[in-house]
Each structure stands twice: as structure tokens, then as C-alpha cells.
Design an enzyme around this catalytic site. Structure first.
Site, PDB file in Angstrom:
ATOM      1  N   GLU A 120      23.635   0.432  14.503  1.00 13.57           N
ATOM      2  CA  GLU A 120      25.039   0.746  14.197  1.00 13.57           C
ATOM      3  C   GLU A 120      25.634  -0.120  13.081  1.00 13.57           C
ATOM      4  OE1 GLU A 120      23.949   1.823  17.037  1.00 13.57           O
ATOM      5  OE2 GLU A 120      25.008   3.717  17.321  1.00 13.57           O
TER       6      GLU A 120
ATOM      7  N   TYR B  53      25.569  -3.486  12.795  1.00 13.35           N
ATOM      8  CA  TYR B  53      26.001  -4.842  13.161  1.00 13.35           C
ATOM      9  C   TYR B  53      25.035  -5.886  12.566  1.00 13.35           C
ATOM     10  CZ  TYR B  53      29.363  -2.648  16.289  1.00 13.35           C
ATOM     11  OH  TYR B  53      30.411  -1.906  16.787  1.00 13.35           O
TER      12      TYR B  53
ATOM     13  N   ARG C  47      17.791  -2.539  20.674  1.00  9.64           N
ATOM     14  CA  ARG C  47      18.350  -1.266  20.184  1.00  9.64           C
ATOM     15  C   ARG C  47      18.112  -1.181  18.693  1.00  9.64           C
ATOM     16  NH1 ARG C  47      24.074   1.619  21.481  1.00  9.64           N
ATOM     17  NH2 ARG C  47      23.528   3.598  20.531  1.00  9.64           N
TER      18      ARG C  47
ATOM     19  N   HIS D  36      28.188   2.303  11.456  1.00  3.97           N
ATOM     20  CA  HIS D  36      29.584   2.727  11.610  1.00  3.97           C
ATOM     21  C   HIS D  36      30.178   3.218  10.292  1.00  3.97           C
ATOM     22  CE1 HIS D  36      29.897   1.955  15.759  1.00  3.97           C
ATOM     23  NE2 HIS D  36      29.817   0.639  15.684  1.00  3.97           N
ATOM     24  N   GLU D  37      29.669   2.726   9.179  1.00  2.00           N
ATOM     25  CA  GLU D  37      30.225   3.129   7.887  1.00  2.00           C
ATOM     26  C   GLU D  37      29.568   4.404   7.341  1.00  2.00           C
ATOM     27  OE1 GLU D  37      28.735  -0.700   6.911  1.00  2.00           O
ATOM     28  OE2 GLU D  37      27.965  -0.027   4.983  1.00  2.00           O
ATOM     29  N   ALA D  38      28.614   4.990   8.087  1.00  2.00           N
ATOM     30  CA  ALA D  38      27.922   6.201   7.611  1.00  2.00           C
ATOM     31  C   ALA D  38      28.932   7.331   7.435  1.00  2.00           C
ATOM     32  CB  ALA D  38      26.848   6.606   8.612  1.00  2.00           C
TER      33      ALA D  38
ATOM     34  N   CYS E  94      34.996  14.873  22.117  1.00  2.00           N
ATOM     35  CA  CYS E  94      36.235  14.932  21.324  1.00  2.00           C
ATOM     36  C   CYS E  94      36.629  13.561  20.777  1.00  2.00           C
ATOM     37  CB  CYS E  94      37.367  15.463  22.198  1.00  2.00           C
ATOM     38  SG  CYS E  94      37.772  14.373  23.584  1.00  2.00           S
TER      39      CYS E  94
ATOM     40  N   GLN F 216      38.768  11.647  21.729  1.00  2.00           N
ATOM     41  CA  GLN F 216      40.212  11.440  21.709  1.00  2.00           C
ATOM     42  C   GLN F 216      40.704  10.260  22.549  1.00  2.00           C
ATOM     43  OE1 GLN F 216      41.359  15.921  21.540  1.00  2.00           O
ATOM     44  NE2 GLN F 216      43.246  14.808  21.855  1.00  2.00           N
TER      45      GLN F 216
ATOM     46  N   ALA G 118      46.650  21.440  32.227  1.00  2.00           N
ATOM     47  CA  ALA G 118      47.550  20.743  33.156  1.00  2.00           C
ATOM     48  C   ALA G 118      47.529  21.409  34.526  1.00  2.00           C
ATOM     49  CB  ALA G 118      48.969  20.721  32.594  1.00  2.00           C
TER      50      ALA G 118
ATOM     51  N   GLN H 215      45.383  27.226  26.851  1.00  5.02           N
ATOM     52  CA  GLN H 215      45.041  26.834  25.475  1.00  5.02           C
ATOM     53  C   GLN H 215      43.547  26.530  25.297  1.00  5.02           C
ATOM     54  OE1 GLN H 215      47.526  26.532  22.782  1.00  5.02           O
ATOM     55  NE2 GLN H 215      48.456  27.807  24.345  1.00  5.02           N
TER      56      GLN H 215
ATOM     57  N   LEU I 257      51.514  18.010  21.973  1.00  2.52           N
ATOM     58  CA  LEU I 257      50.800  18.185  23.237  1.00  2.52           C
ATOM     59  C   LEU I 257      49.306  18.265  22.949  1.00  2.52           C
ATOM     60  CD1 LEU I 257      50.725  18.953  26.321  1.00  2.52           C
ATOM     61  CD2 LEU I 257      50.190  21.208  25.461  1.00  2.52           C
TER      62      LEU I 257
HETATM   63  P1  NAP Z   1      51.012  19.177  15.380  1.00  2.00           P
HETATM   64  O1  NAP Z   1      49.880  18.261  15.274  1.00  2.00           O
HETATM   65  O2  NAP Z   1      52.263  18.715  15.990  1.00  2.00           O
HETATM   66  O3  NAP Z   1      51.310  19.715  13.899  1.00  2.00           O
HETATM   67  C1  NAP Z   1      52.313  20.625  13.656  1.00  2.00           C
HETATM   68  C2  NAP Z   1      52.422  20.906  12.158  1.00  2.00           C
HETATM   69  O4  NAP Z   1      53.483  21.808  11.961  1.00  2.00           O
HETATM   70  C3  NAP Z   1      52.725  19.694  11.337  1.00  2.00           C
HETATM   71  O5  NAP Z   1      51.946  19.732  10.171  1.00  2.00           O
HETATM   72  C4  NAP Z   1      54.209  19.815  11.014  1.00  2.00           C
HETATM   73  O6  NAP Z   1      54.372  19.263   9.733  1.00  2.00           O
HETATM   74  C5  NAP Z   1      54.437  21.298  11.049  1.00  2.00           C
HETATM   75  N1  NAP Z   1      55.757  21.679  11.567  1.00  2.00           N
HETATM   76  C6  NAP Z   1      56.418  21.191  12.641  1.00  2.00           C
HETATM   77  N2  NAP Z   1      57.600  21.811  12.806  1.00  2.00           N
HETATM   78  C7  NAP Z   1      57.685  22.736  11.831  1.00  2.00           C
HETATM   79  C8  NAP Z   1      58.673  23.699  11.490  1.00  2.00           C
HETATM   80  N3  NAP Z   1      59.780  23.846  12.184  1.00  2.00           N
HETATM   81  N4  NAP Z   1      58.427  24.476  10.416  1.00  2.00           N
HETATM   82  C9  NAP Z   1      57.309  24.347   9.684  1.00  2.00           C
HETATM   83  N5  NAP Z   1      56.338  23.448   9.972  1.00  2.00           N
HETATM   84  C10 NAP Z   1      56.525  22.659  11.034  1.00  2.00           C
HETATM   85  O7  NAP Z   1      50.649  20.477  16.176  1.00  2.00           O
HETATM   86  P2  NAP Z   1      49.338  21.382  16.205  1.00  2.00           P
HETATM   87  O8  NAP Z   1      48.590  21.390  14.936  1.00  2.00           O
HETATM   88  O9  NAP Z   1      49.824  22.661  16.730  1.00  2.00           O
HETATM   89  O10 NAP Z   1      48.437  20.676  17.273  1.00  2.00           O
HETATM   90  C11 NAP Z   1      48.905  20.529  18.608  1.00  2.00           C
HETATM   91  C12 NAP Z   1      48.167  19.378  19.273  1.00  2.00           C
HETATM   92  O11 NAP Z   1      46.829  19.783  19.487  1.00  2.00           O
HETATM   93  C13 NAP Z   1      48.132  18.139  18.420  1.00  2.00           C
HETATM   94  O12 NAP Z   1      49.019  17.182  18.896  1.00  2.00           O
HETATM   95  C14 NAP Z   1      46.751  17.648  18.543  1.00  2.00           C
HETATM   96  O13 NAP Z   1      46.699  16.499  19.369  1.00  2.00           O
HETATM   97  C15 NAP Z   1      45.964  18.728  19.258  1.00  2.00           C
HETATM   98  N6  NAP Z   1      44.842  19.148  18.416  1.00  2.00           N
HETATM   99  C16 NAP Z   1      44.102  18.215  17.756  1.00  2.00           C
HETATM  100  C17 NAP Z   1      43.069  18.611  16.959  1.00  2.00           C
HETATM  101  C18 NAP Z   1      42.253  17.577  16.213  1.00  2.00           C
HETATM  102  O14 NAP Z   1      42.665  16.459  16.058  1.00  2.00           O
HETATM  103  N7  NAP Z   1      41.084  17.917  15.749  1.00  2.00           N
HETATM  104  C19 NAP Z   1      42.781  19.940  16.814  1.00  2.00           C
HETATM  105  C20 NAP Z   1      43.566  20.868  17.463  1.00  2.00           C
HETATM  106  C21 NAP Z   1      44.613  20.465  18.253  1.00  2.00           C
HETATM  107  P3  NAP Z   1      55.764  19.022   9.034  1.00  2.00           P
HETATM  108  O15 NAP Z   1      56.736  18.702  10.125  1.00  2.00           O
HETATM  109  O16 NAP Z   1      55.494  17.907   8.074  1.00  2.00           O
HETATM  110  O17 NAP Z   1      56.065  20.290   8.319  1.00  2.00           O
HETATM  111 FE1  SF4 Z   2      33.866  12.497  25.938  1.00  2.00          FE
HETATM  112 FE2  SF4 Z   2      35.473  10.555  25.029  1.00  2.00          FE
HETATM  113 FE3  SF4 Z   2      36.255  13.106  24.924  1.00  2.00          FE
HETATM  114 FE4  SF4 Z   2      36.026  11.859  27.270  1.00  2.00          FE
HETATM  115  S1  SF4 Z   2      37.456  11.357  25.621  1.00  2.00           S
HETATM  116  S2  SF4 Z   2      35.349  13.930  26.777  1.00  2.00           S
HETATM  117  S3  SF4 Z   2      34.274  10.542  26.905  1.00  2.00           S
HETATM  118  S4  SF4 Z   2      34.509  12.179  23.869  1.00  2.00           S
END
Ligand code: NAP
Ligand code: SF4
Length: 679
Positions: free
Chosen positions: A173, A175, A223, A261-263, A346, A348, A393, A420, A663
Site C-alpha cells: 500500500e 507505506y 504483506r 494509496h497514491e495509485a 461504497c 461511504q 430506512a 431508492q 439523504l
Molecule cells: P445532492 O448531492 O444534494 O446534489 C443536488 C444537486 O442539485 C447539487 O448539485 C445542487 O447544486 C443542485 N440543486 C439543489 N437544489 C437545486 C435547485 N433548487 N435547482 C437546481 N439545482 C439544485 O443530491 P443528489 O445528487 O440527488 O444525491 C442525493 C444523495 O445521494 C447525496 O447526498 C449522496 O450522498 C447520495 N449519492 C452519492 C453518490 C456518490 O457519491 N457516488 C451517488 C449517488 C447518490 P447547486 O445547489 O449548486 O445548484
Molecule cells: Fe462496505 Fe464500507 Fe460500504 Fe460498509 S461502508 S458496505 S464496509 S464499503
């Protein structure tokens, strides 16, 4: 494999014992080392003991702790784990004893972070700075190199005193040990640098020292970086030689790490196909006689079983899958693999939390690292509960409450449960969300949750049914644009694209640069290449599985994008800043390769037959597009609440229905689980 005939009928290879050095492991599943930051929590030792012993009780034969530095310089950050004094022995013994009580073995990982350290005493073999750390290392003097080797060996001696069954020497990794072995980071001119033979002296001296000074039954695991995935890394041939020398120096077992980690190649995120790195372990296995462990993106027992039965590896290491489900092994052994709470890769709540200085947990299992806080006692009086909505939820609430003995009825207006999740799993590379759904479905069936599909719950009916409590988990609805022309036929919601499969033209504007905007951009540009997922991944990220090229990386193969896409956001912030820390860079670099346009600081004016009218810095422009996909976040869908209040029905609102802003499934599952265990 001697006793397969009497071995477990479900996963005979994965669950058969194996000899490692002078010890025997009861099966071939290792819980890999993970940084949890539990050391920063209240009651850290009690928490770590509970965390590790839950995984041992769940069947993992061998646990590897998070990394402990052998000296001050090697600490990852101020306050990070260090083990260089007998004074801290009392901190380790409760952890070791808790794991031993569950009949598993435990190794201490010794990790010197070298140039990855986030403090001022940062050192390395040379002064070459890491691209992911603003701090440049000070070069260790020859005397300090010898002292560092001694520190590793002394740390192993302390581990033995604390009762550990052995140590894992962290040589992957990127290190410190890895920094010595690769020309990328080692330009020394003394006996520790220059030729390959000189560069590998450092790890070999450590392995030899530990072997010589510790008893023969003390497990020495090394490792190895089975492929570095950085320019200036080792070739496959050199990695084989290093593995052979490590064996000769006295290691009992070889674990494999993948990529520094820098890959700039994803190694564990959901974009990486399962078992993508099996080649790295299997090519070493042919050249050594000690057992070898495969790691990374092994998240279900059948994946592990295949790797061991086809001879790619002798054991498997899983870290995040053990966060997701401490009972992984026991469930597999009992033929209940369909009950496994699968890691969906993910990152996350594990890596992203660590990178933002929080304590790790898991999106699919919020109890991870909080074992002491969740009390899952059965209830003395079952209550009659309803949950409206079957997204993450609602499902998390239903299974948590029903598992304690409550009677739970779930109302879902759709024809299938999932909410969702049913959208997320339609995104390319996000098919692991299917496992999350499978896990919830199985648990709902086992805990006797009554599911009423295609049924729109109304407050009067819920009142009439006499529920003791109603849980509103009705989630969110996509936010609509509030500008002239928002109802123009070219405008689509992300649900239209993902679920309703509405046709999308070649020129697209995406409003919103959140996670969903990025996902939609990826989906719309994704083209089936005709290659297998593994070949396509290697091609897209420039992985050389033969490792003929030093570091095992080459130029990625570029494919023209399927569409011309421009993304917009109103805030002037950097595009993609809302994405996960450990996965955002992957999405950003994919979209960059496809030349996706990014416009920040936009004001939306109107939409008409000419396209999207917007302004930036007061200059109005028109983008001619075929479609505009609105990914502008969400609003809570909690229409039922008012009527429940009016009818005086006791209720709680959770997940997106409570708070839609940003959310994600993480908060939804946590909300549902916490309520289910407390109701
Ligand atoms: P989000 O992350 O809250 O992004 C919403 C986007 O809409 C922002 O770019 C925002 O930018 C824009 N926006 C907000 N209000 C607006 C309005 N009234 N008119 C026009 N644009 C508006 O929401 P999301 O993309 O729907 O994702 C929801 C959640 O799902 C996220 O919080 C995330 O955690 C999760 N998610 C994550 C991933 C990932 O990380 N790979 C993938 C999918 C979902 P501006 O306000 O600058 O315009
Ligand atoms: Fe896997 Fe981490 Fe996502 Fe949990 S949070 S599902 S351990 S990647």
C-alpha cells in the site's frame, strides 16, 4: 487439502483448516487489517475488544489488528496507534484475550507510514514527496534505518508479550517498507538503495530479525505489494523474487496488498469487479511454498471458495465485509449465505469516515464499531407496528424491530420493496446494491415482516388497524426545477432516465452535480464494450495483469463517449466536491476522460426549443441540447404526517421523509436501525 471429505458441505475449501507455520487456523478466512479510529473513541479498549471479538465469534479464524507504528516517526497521525513500550501492554491484553476466548487467533499489524505520515516528523528512504501528502519526508540516515529495523523487531517482541499469536509486517500500500523496495521512492546511494537487492534488504532484515528473536510458533506474516499500480513500482518478476526471499527470511505466510494509496487505479471501490486482483496472488503462489492470502473485493463466500478451490490462493482476507457482517463465516458455514449482509464497496462509512477524521462504521451495518451501543434485547410485550415505505430506512426499521419480537407490517405503494435502492442498482458498476436488497428481503422473510405491496397506506386505515406505532419511511421525491420551461418535453427527471427508461438524445445537459448527477452522466456515457467486466476494468484503468511493465500500469484505452454531456450547478464550488472522498476521484476522472463539460456558478434562466438558457458571471448563454436531466436533489415525501397528527396516531418519521437534504442510504439505514432497536 487433507480433510475435505469431513469439511463443511457448503464451502469446503474456504472452511477447511490450514497450517500456518507451527499453528493451525480453523478455516481460511482472515479478517484483514482496517483502520477504524476507535482509538479516538470513548472506552477505546473496550470498544476494540468488542469489535474484534464479535468478528472472531462470527467465525473468522484469524484477526489482524489495525496498524501500530513501531516508533514515533512511523505514526500515521498524532494520536494514532503506536506500540513501542511495555507501558501499553495492558491496553492490548483485553483485546487479545477477547479474541482468544472466541477460539480465533490475532496478529498485530506493524505499520510504519513513512512518507504518508500526517505530522512533522515524517521520514522516508529518500526525500521524495508523495503526491497525496503535502509534507516532504526527511531521509533516514543509515543508522536510523538500522534503528527502524530494530524498532520493528522490538514491536514484534512486545506483541508476543501482549499475547498476540504473531505479527503482520505491512509491506504494501505504499507505506515505508514499500517505499524502500520501489525505485519510485528510493534513490539512496548507500546499501539500502540502488539495486533491487539493496532495496529489498530493509524488509528482509525485518523479517529475519523477527523470526530470529521470536519463538518458532509466533506467526510471521508479510504483506507484500502484489502489484504496486504506480509508475516506478516493481515488475512481476521482482515481486516474485521478493516473495521468495521473504519466505527464505522466515515468514510463515504471505498476505497480498494491491496498489499504493497514491495509485490512480481504483482497487477496492464498487467500480472494481469482484476478485479483480486474484491474478496478483495466484502468480506468486506458483513460486512460493508458504500459504498465500488473496485480498480486495472478495465479499461473498462463493468468491472466496472459488479463489481457494481454483488454486489462486490458500486463504482469503476480508476487511470491509467483516465490518458489514461480523457473522459472515458462521452464516456461510450454516448454509445461510443468503443472510449475509454484504459489503457493497461504497466506502461511504468506512474509508470516507476515516479520511474525514471520524470513527469508521458501515453503511449496511451501523452497529459496526458501535457494538457496545446497540442493545438488541427481545421485547417482553410485542407491539403492533406499521412502517410505510420499503426503502433502506423502512427495511432497516422493519428487520430491527421484528427481530426483537414486534409484529411489523410494511406498506409499499410499488410492486416491489427497495425504494431508492431500486434506482441505485441500475447505475453501471452499482450492482452490489442488489446484495443489500437481497439481504433485507431475506431478513424480512425470516423475521416475519408482513409486506403489503401495491398498497397506498392512508391515515384513516392505519388508525383503524389499531397500530401501536406507525413509522413513516416514505423517503423523498425528486426536486423539480422552478424556471420557465421546466415542463418542456426535453426535460426529464433522473427517475425518468433510470426507472422509466425514457429515451435520451445525444446532447444532454444535467442540472445538478451531486452524486446522482454524476451517476446519470456515467450511465448516459456508458457503452457495453463486448469485453468481460474484468477485461473492461483493466483496459479502462490501464492495469497490466502480467506486471511486465514496472508497477503493473499502462496507458488506459480510451473510448469515445456515447453522448455530449454538460453538467451544471449553481454554486461556484469545484465540480464533484459533494462526492465521497474515496470514490469521487474515480467518477471525476471517468467523466474527464469523456470530456463531460462542467459549469459551476450557473443561473438557470429558461428552457425552450433552443435548449437551456443560463448565465455565468452575468453573461447569458444557450446550450443546444436534446434533453435536460434534472438531478437537483430531493424533497421529503411526508404527506401522510399531517393526517396522522390530526387523527392522533402515534408515529415517527425517519430517513428521507424526515430530512431530504443530502439523504443517502447510510443515514436511512442508521435511522431505521436505531429506531427498530429502541421502539
Ligand atoms: P445532492 O448531492 O444534494 O446534489 C443536488 C444537486 O442539485 C447539487 O448539485 C445542487 O447544486 C443542485 N440543486 C439543489 N437544489 C437545486 C435547485 N433548487 N435547482 C437546481 N439545482 C439544485 O443530491 P443528489 O445528487 O440527488 O444525491 C442525493 C444523495 O445521494 C447525496 O447526498 C449522496 O450522498 C447520495 N449519492 C452519492 C453518490 C456518490 O457519491 N457516488 C451517488 C449517488 C447518490 P447547486 O445547489 O449548486 O445548484
Ligand atoms: Fe462496505 Fe464500507 Fe460500504 Fe460498509 S461502508 S458496505 S464496509 S464499503
Amino acid at each position: 487439502m487433507s480433510n475435505l471429505a469431513s469439511a463443511n458441505k457448503h464451502f469446503p475449501h474456504m472452511l477447511s483448516p490450514i497450517r500456518v507455520g507451527k499453528q493451525t487456523l480453523r478455516n481460511r478466512v482472515i479478517m484483514g487489517s482496517m483502520h477504524t479510529r476507535l482509538e479516538h473513541a470513548d472506552r477505546p479498549i473496550e470498544r476494540e475488544a468488542a469489535f474484534y471479538s464479535a468478528r472472531a465469534r462470527g467465525g473468522a479464524a484469524l484477526i489482524i489488528t489495525s496498524g501500530y507504528s513501531p516508533n514515533e516517526d512511523g505514526r500515521l497521525e498524532e494520536g494514532a496507534h503506536i506500540f513501542n513500550s511495555e507501558d501499553v501492554l495492558p491496553n492490548h491484553r483485553p483485546i487479545v484475550e477477547a479474541v482468544h476466548r472466541e477460539n480465533s487467533k490475532i496478529l498485530l499489524q506493524i505499520l510504519h507510514s513513512g512518507r504518508y505520515a500526517k505530522h512533522d516528523r515524517i521520514v522516508g528512504p529518500s526525500t521524495i514527496r508523495s503526491p497525496i501528502n503535502p509534507r516532504a519526508p526527511r531521509q533516514l540516515s543509515s543508522e536510523e534505518v538500522l534503528q527502524t529495523i530494530e524498532d520493528f523487531v522490538s514491536c514484534a517482541e512486545l506483541a508476543a508479550k501482549a499475547g498476540y499469536d504473531g505479527v503482520e509486517l505491512m509491506g504494501s500500500e505504499g507505506y515505508l517498507i514499500n517505499q524502500f523496495t520501489a525505485p519510485r521512492t528510493n534513490n539512496r546511494t548507500d546499501e539500502w538503495g540502488g539495486s533491487f537487492e539493496n532495496r529489498i534488504k530493509f524488509p528482509l532484515a525485518i523479517v529475519r530479525g523477527v523470526r530470529e528473536r521470536l519463538p518458532a510458533d509466533f506467526i510471521v506474516m508479510y504483506r507484500i505489494s502484489a502489484t504496486d499500480l504506480v509508475e516506478g513500482g516493481l515488475t512481476g518478476e521482482e515481486i516474485v523474487k521478493l516473495a521468495q526471499e521473504v519466505e527464505r527470511a522466515g515468514a510463515d505466510i504471505l498476505n497480498t496488498g494491491v496498489g499504493w494509496h497514491e495509485a490512480r487505479v481504483p482497487t477496492i471501490a464498487y467500480q472494481v469487479p469482484r476478485a479483480a486482483w486474484a491474478f496478483a496472488a495466484s502468480r506468486l503462489k506458483k513460486h512460493i511454498s508458504i500459504p498465500i492470502v488473496a485480498s480486495n473485493r472478495i465479499n461473498m463466500p462463493e468468491v472466496a471458495e472459488n479463489l481457494i478451490s481454483d488454486g489462486s490462493a490458500d486463504l482469503v482476507s476480508m476487511a470491509r465485509p467483516m465490518l458489514a457482517d461480523p457473522e459472515f463465516v458462521n452464516k456461510a458455514a450454516a448454509g445461510r449465505a443468503n443472510e449475509i449482509n454484504t459489503c457493497i464497496a461504497c466506502n461511504q462509512a468506512c474509508l470516507d469516515y476515516i479520511f474525514s477524521d471520524r470513527i469508521a462504521t458501515c453503511l449496511v451495518n451501523p452497529e459496526a464499531c458501535y457494538e457496545l451501543d446497540y442493545k438488541k434485547e427481545p421485547v417482553s410485550t410485542a407491539r403492533k407496528l406499521a412502517v410505510v415505505g420499503s426503502g433502506p430506512a423502512g427495511m432497516a426499521f422493519a428487520v430491527s424491530a421484528a427481530s426483537r419480537g414486534h409484529t411489523v407490517t410494511m406498506y409499499e405503494s410499488d410492486a416491489a420493496v427497495g425504494g431508492q435502492l431500486n434506482l441505485a442498482r441500475k447505475i453501471p458498476h452499482k450492482t452490489e446494491f442488489n446484495e443489500m436488497l437481497r439481504h433485507f428481503r431475506t431478513r424480512m422473510e425470516l423475521t416475519g415482516v408482513e409486506i403489503r405491496l401495491n398498497e397506498i397506506a392512508n391515515a384513516e386505515q392505519l388508525k383503524k388497524q389499531g397500530y401501536d406505532h406507525v413509522v413513516i419511511a416514505t423517503g423523498i421525491k425528486p426536486r423539480k426545477l422552478n424556471i420557465e420551461g421546466a415542463d418542456h418535453p426535453s426535460v426529464l427527471s433522473y427517475i425518468d432516465v433510470l426507472q422509466n427508461r425514457k429515451p435520451v438524445g445525444k446532447r444532454v445537459a444535467i442540472i445538478g452535480m451531486g452524486g446522482i448527477g454524476y451517476d446519470i452522466a456515467e450511465l448516459l456515457n456508458h457503452k457495453e464494450s463486448g469485453l468481460s467486466p474484468l477485461e473492461a476494468f483493466y483496459e479502462e484503468w490501464g492495469v497490466d495483469p502480467t506486471i511486465v511493465i514496472p508497477g503493473g500500469v499502462k496507458e488506459p484505452v480510451e473510448h469515445p463517449p456515447a453522448r455530449t454531456i454538460t453538467m451544471f450547478q449553481r454554486t461556484p464550488s469545484k465540480p464533484g466536491s459533494r462526492l465521497g472522498i474515496s470514490t469521487g476521484w474515480i467518477l471525476r476522472s471517468q467523466l474527464k476522460r469523456w470530456n463531460v463539460g462542467m459549469i459551476s456558478g450557473a443561473t438557470y434562466k429558461k428552457i425552450d426549443d433552443n435548449g437551456l438558457h443560463y448565465s455565468v458571471d452575468n453573461i447569458t448563454k444557450v446550450l443546444a441540447v436534446d434533453n435536460i436531466v434534472v438531478c437537483a436533489g430531493q424533497e421529503s415525501n411526508n404527506d401522510l404526517v399531517e393526517a396522522l397528527v390530526r387523527l392522533d396516531v402515534p408515529h415517527t418519521v425517519i430517513g428521507g421523509a424526515k430530512l431530504a437534504g443530502e439523504l443517502d442510504a447510510l443515514r436511512a439505514v442508521k435511522d431505521g436501525t436505531q429506531l427498530g432497536y429502541s421502539v
